[in-house]
Design a protein around this motif. Sequence first.
Motif, PDB file in Angstrom:
ATOM      1  N   PHE A  77      67.493 -26.001  38.170  1.00 46.99           N
ATOM      2  CA  PHE A  77      67.673 -27.410  37.812  1.00 46.99           C
ATOM      3  C   PHE A  77      68.041 -28.237  39.050  1.00 46.99           C
ATOM      4  O   PHE A  77      67.493 -29.317  39.268  1.00 46.99           O
ATOM      5  CB  PHE A  77      68.771 -27.568  36.754  1.00 46.99           C
ATOM      6  N   ALA A  78      68.973 -27.739  39.854  1.00 49.48           N
ATOM      7  CA  ALA A  78      69.375 -28.478  41.059  1.00 49.48           C
ATOM      8  C   ALA A  78      68.198 -28.626  42.020  1.00 49.48           C
ATOM      9  O   ALA A  78      68.017 -29.682  42.638  1.00 49.48           O
ATOM     10  CB  ALA A  78      70.549 -27.770  41.741  1.00 49.48           C
ATOM     11  N   SER A  79      67.366 -27.595  42.126  1.00 49.60           N
ATOM     12  CA  SER A  79      66.235 -27.633  43.067  1.00 49.60           C
ATOM     13  C   SER A  79      65.168 -28.640  42.652  1.00 49.60           C
ATOM     14  O   SER A  79      64.384 -29.096  43.480  1.00 49.60           O
ATOM     15  CB  SER A  79      65.605 -26.241  43.222  1.00 49.60           C
ATOM     16  N   ILE A  80      65.131 -28.980  41.354  1.00 51.62           N
ATOM     17  CA  ILE A  80      64.154 -29.984  40.902  1.00 51.62           C
ATOM     18  C   ILE A  80      64.863 -31.314  40.592  1.00 51.62           C
ATOM     19  O   ILE A  80      64.394 -32.119  39.801  1.00 51.62           O
ATOM     20  CB  ILE A  80      63.279 -29.477  39.723  1.00 51.62           C
ATOM     21  N   ASN A  81      66.018 -31.472  41.240  1.00 51.58           N
ATOM     22  CA  ASN A  81      66.753 -32.744  41.302  1.00 51.58           C
ATOM     23  C   ASN A  81      67.447 -33.181  40.027  1.00 51.58           C
ATOM     24  O   ASN A  81      67.712 -34.368  39.850  1.00 51.58           O
ATOM     25  CB  ASN A  81      65.845 -33.862  41.834  1.00 51.58           C
ATOM     26  N   HIS A  82      67.789 -32.253  39.153  1.00 50.79           N
ATOM     27  CA  HIS A  82      68.591 -32.605  37.981  1.00 50.79           C
ATOM     28  C   HIS A  82      70.061 -32.532  38.367  1.00 50.79           C
ATOM     29  O   HIS A  82      70.507 -31.536  38.925  1.00 50.79           O
ATOM     30  CB  HIS A  82      68.300 -31.654  36.809  1.00 50.79           C
ATOM     31  N   ARG A  83      70.779 -33.611  38.095  1.00 50.04           N
ATOM     32  CA  ARG A  83      72.205 -33.690  38.426  1.00 50.04           C
ATOM     33  C   ARG A  83      73.066 -33.914  37.188  1.00 50.04           C
ATOM     34  O   ARG A  83      74.214 -33.527  37.156  1.00 50.04           O
ATOM     35  CB  ARG A  83      72.466 -34.841  39.413  1.00 50.04           C
ATOM     36  N   PHE A 134      58.243 -16.131  21.304  1.00 56.30           N
ATOM     37  CA  PHE A 134      57.915 -17.512  20.956  1.00 56.30           C
ATOM     38  C   PHE A 134      58.079 -18.478  22.124  1.00 56.30           C
ATOM     39  O   PHE A 134      57.504 -19.565  22.104  1.00 56.30           O
ATOM     40  CB  PHE A 134      58.748 -17.968  19.761  1.00 56.30           C
ATOM     41  N   SER A 135      58.817 -18.091  23.144  1.00 54.26           N
ATOM     42  CA  SER A 135      58.976 -18.986  24.302  1.00 54.26           C
ATOM     43  C   SER A 135      57.659 -19.142  25.062  1.00 54.26           C
ATOM     44  O   SER A 135      57.443 -20.158  25.719  1.00 54.26           O
ATOM     45  CB  SER A 135      60.076 -18.480  25.233  1.00 54.26           C
ATOM     46  N   LYS A 136      56.767 -18.165  24.928  1.00 53.23           N
ATOM     47  CA  LYS A 136      55.467 -18.204  25.608  1.00 53.23           C
ATOM     48  C   LYS A 136      54.427 -19.002  24.826  1.00 53.23           C
ATOM     49  O   LYS A 136      53.431 -19.442  25.390  1.00 53.23           O
ATOM     50  CB  LYS A 136      54.936 -16.788  25.817  1.00 53.23           C
ATOM     51  N   ILE A 137      54.647 -19.159  23.520  1.00 49.08           N
ATOM     52  CA  ILE A 137      53.639 -19.835  22.701  1.00 49.08           C
ATOM     53  C   ILE A 137      54.131 -21.180  22.155  1.00 49.08           C
ATOM     54  O   ILE A 137      53.429 -21.832  21.411  1.00 49.08           O
ATOM     55  CB  ILE A 137      53.156 -18.935  21.545  1.00 49.08           C
ATOM     56  N   SER A 138      55.339 -21.578  22.558  1.00 52.61           N
ATOM     57  CA  SER A 138      55.848 -22.872  22.109  1.00 52.61           C
ATOM     58  C   SER A 138      55.126 -23.983  22.872  1.00 52.61           C
ATOM     59  O   SER A 138      54.431 -23.739  23.849  1.00 52.61           O
ATOM     60  CB  SER A 138      57.357 -22.961  22.360  1.00 52.61           C
ATOM     61  N   PRO A 147      56.163 -27.524  24.604  1.00 51.80           N
ATOM     62  CA  PRO A 147      55.644 -26.843  25.786  1.00 51.80           C
ATOM     63  C   PRO A 147      56.189 -25.412  25.883  1.00 51.80           C
ATOM     64  O   PRO A 147      57.179 -25.089  25.238  1.00 51.80           O
ATOM     65  CB  PRO A 147      56.185 -27.702  26.934  1.00 51.80           C
ATOM     66  N   GLU A 148      55.528 -24.606  26.686  1.00 51.14           N
ATOM     67  CA  GLU A 148      56.034 -23.257  26.918  1.00 51.14           C
ATOM     68  C   GLU A 148      57.394 -23.365  27.593  1.00 51.14           C
ATOM     69  O   GLU A 148      57.620 -24.217  28.444  1.00 51.14           O
ATOM     70  CB  GLU A 148      55.064 -22.463  27.798  1.00 51.14           C
ATOM     71  N   LEU A 149      58.316 -22.483  27.205  1.00 47.28           N
ATOM     72  CA  LEU A 149      59.720 -22.599  27.567  1.00 47.28           C
ATOM     73  C   LEU A 149      60.064 -21.916  28.894  1.00 47.28           C
ATOM     74  O   LEU A 149      59.801 -20.728  29.079  1.00 47.28           O
ATOM     75  CB  LEU A 149      60.577 -21.990  26.444  1.00 47.28           C
ATOM     76  N   THR A 150      60.693 -22.671  29.781  1.00 50.13           N
ATOM     77  CA  THR A 150      61.324 -22.096  30.967  1.00 50.13           C
ATOM     78  C   THR A 150      62.537 -21.320  30.478  1.00 50.13           C
ATOM     79  O   THR A 150      63.283 -21.801  29.622  1.00 50.13           O
ATOM     80  CB  THR A 150      61.745 -23.211  31.945  1.00 50.13           C
ATOM     81  N   THR A 151      62.739 -20.119  31.004  1.00 51.61           N
ATOM     82  CA  THR A 151      63.780 -19.256  30.444  1.00 51.61           C
ATOM     83  C   THR A 151      64.224 -18.205  31.459  1.00 51.61           C
ATOM     84  O   THR A 151      63.633 -18.062  32.528  1.00 51.61           O
ATOM     85  CB  THR A 151      63.253 -18.580  29.147  1.00 51.61           C
ATOM     86  N   ILE A 152      65.245 -17.492  31.078  1.00 48.93           N
ATOM     87  CA  ILE A 152      65.695 -16.313  31.825  1.00 48.93           C
ATOM     88  C   ILE A 152      65.228 -15.093  31.045  1.00 48.93           C
ATOM     89  O   ILE A 152      65.510 -14.957  29.856  1.00 48.93           O
ATOM     90  CB  ILE A 152      67.226 -16.292  31.981  1.00 48.93           C
ATOM     91  N   ARG A 153      64.494 -14.231  31.724  1.00 49.63           N
ATOM     92  CA  ARG A 153      64.014 -12.999  31.087  1.00 49.63           C
ATOM     93  C   ARG A 153      65.034 -11.893  31.307  1.00 49.63           C
ATOM     94  O   ARG A 153      65.471 -11.644  32.424  1.00 49.63           O
ATOM     95  CB  ARG A 153      62.678 -12.578  31.688  1.00 49.63           C
ATOM     96  N   GLU A 180      65.527 -12.442  35.359  1.00 48.58           N
ATOM     97  CA  GLU A 180      64.465 -13.095  36.130  1.00 48.58           C
ATOM     98  C   GLU A 180      64.228 -14.502  35.570  1.00 48.58           C
ATOM     99  O   GLU A 180      64.133 -14.677  34.351  1.00 48.58           O
ATOM    100  CB  GLU A 180      63.186 -12.263  36.001  1.00 48.58           C
ATOM    101  N   LEU A 181      64.136 -15.472  36.450  1.00 49.98           N
ATOM    102  CA  LEU A 181      63.810 -16.839  36.050  1.00 49.98           C
ATOM    103  C   LEU A 181      62.312 -16.930  35.803  1.00 49.98           C
ATOM    104  O   LEU A 181      61.508 -16.576  36.660  1.00 49.98           O
ATOM    105  CB  LEU A 181      64.221 -17.825  37.150  1.00 49.98           C
ATOM    106  N   ILE A 182      61.944 -17.414  34.621  1.00 50.46           N
ATOM    107  CA  ILE A 182      60.541 -17.608  34.255  1.00 50.46           C
ATOM    108  C   ILE A 182      60.317 -19.112  34.123  1.00 50.46           C
ATOM    109  O   ILE A 182      60.857 -19.747  33.213  1.00 50.46           O
ATOM    110  CB  ILE A 182      60.188 -16.895  32.927  1.00 50.46           C
ATOM    111  N   ILE A 183      59.542 -19.670  35.026  1.00 49.16           N
ATOM    112  CA  ILE A 183      59.302 -21.116  35.029  1.00 49.16           C
ATOM    113  C   ILE A 183      58.033 -21.410  34.252  1.00 49.16           C
ATOM    114  O   ILE A 183      56.964 -20.887  34.558  1.00 49.16           O
ATOM    115  CB  ILE A 183      59.199 -21.648  36.474  1.00 49.16           C
ATOM    116  N   ARG A 184      58.210 -22.260  33.240  1.00 54.00           N
ATOM    117  CA  ARG A 184      57.070 -22.691  32.437  1.00 54.00           C
ATOM    118  C   ARG A 184      57.084 -24.222  32.371  1.00 54.00           C
ATOM    119  O   ARG A 184      57.603 -24.868  33.271  1.00 54.00           O
ATOM    120  CB  ARG A 184      57.127 -22.029  31.047  1.00 54.00           C
ATOM    121  N   GLN A 185      56.541 -24.794  31.313  1.00 55.05           N
ATOM    122  CA  GLN A 185      56.305 -26.237  31.272  1.00 55.05           C
ATOM    123  C   GLN A 185      57.424 -27.084  30.682  1.00 55.05           C
ATOM    124  O   GLN A 185      57.312 -28.304  30.639  1.00 55.05           O
ATOM    125  CB  GLN A 185      55.019 -26.540  30.473  1.00 55.05           C
TER     126      GLN A 185
END
Length: 187
Positions: free
Chosen positions: A28-34, A133-137, A139-145, A177-182
């Motif tokens: 989140f910090a790397s994509i500028n969310h504060r 379901f995080s892969k087929i939602s 938008p597809e869900l960014t998550t920790i695997r 593992e961080l899984i980055i999705r949409q």
Amino acid sequence: MQPSSMNNKMVQVFIDDYLGGYKIGQYFASINHRNVAMLDDNDEEETRHRWRGFRQAFLDNGINIDEDSHFIINIKTEELQEGLDRFYPKLMEKTAVFCNSDFYALRLIKYLNEHGKKVPDDISVAGYDDIFFSKISSPELTTIRQDVQMKAEMAVDSMMRMIKNKPVEHNIKLPVELIIRQSCKSL
């Protein structure tokens, strides 16, 4: 120091929840969310590792997040819908929300859609677990695997080793593992 005889009979296989929370916070910090929050299902000491890791990632980036950004909807005492209604005004002040589970994240996305908000256009949402379901939602869900199968295999392997009187590790911490999705966007 030798473990007690009781500890010799116990093996704990666990996920590095602190690191999982930290990875989402760093992302989140790397994509500028504060202005962020974490949506959690309880405030019990033994389950605060994800929150601590999440918060520490922001502190390491020079951003303070206070306890007021830790939204707790204890489903033992309140319905998830009621809790989301209670936190909705505070949620709308945030640019991103980390949920303690993919289930909470997917319910939050549905709730936001019902209130005319789009993920990630209006708010970014991330979860934890990487359930199917995080892969087929959408938008597809960014998550920790977390590798639940590996956790089960390690537990069974440890049990079998103990039955055969072979040495075992008594505390096994498994990676995440961080899984980055949409479901998250850069600001």
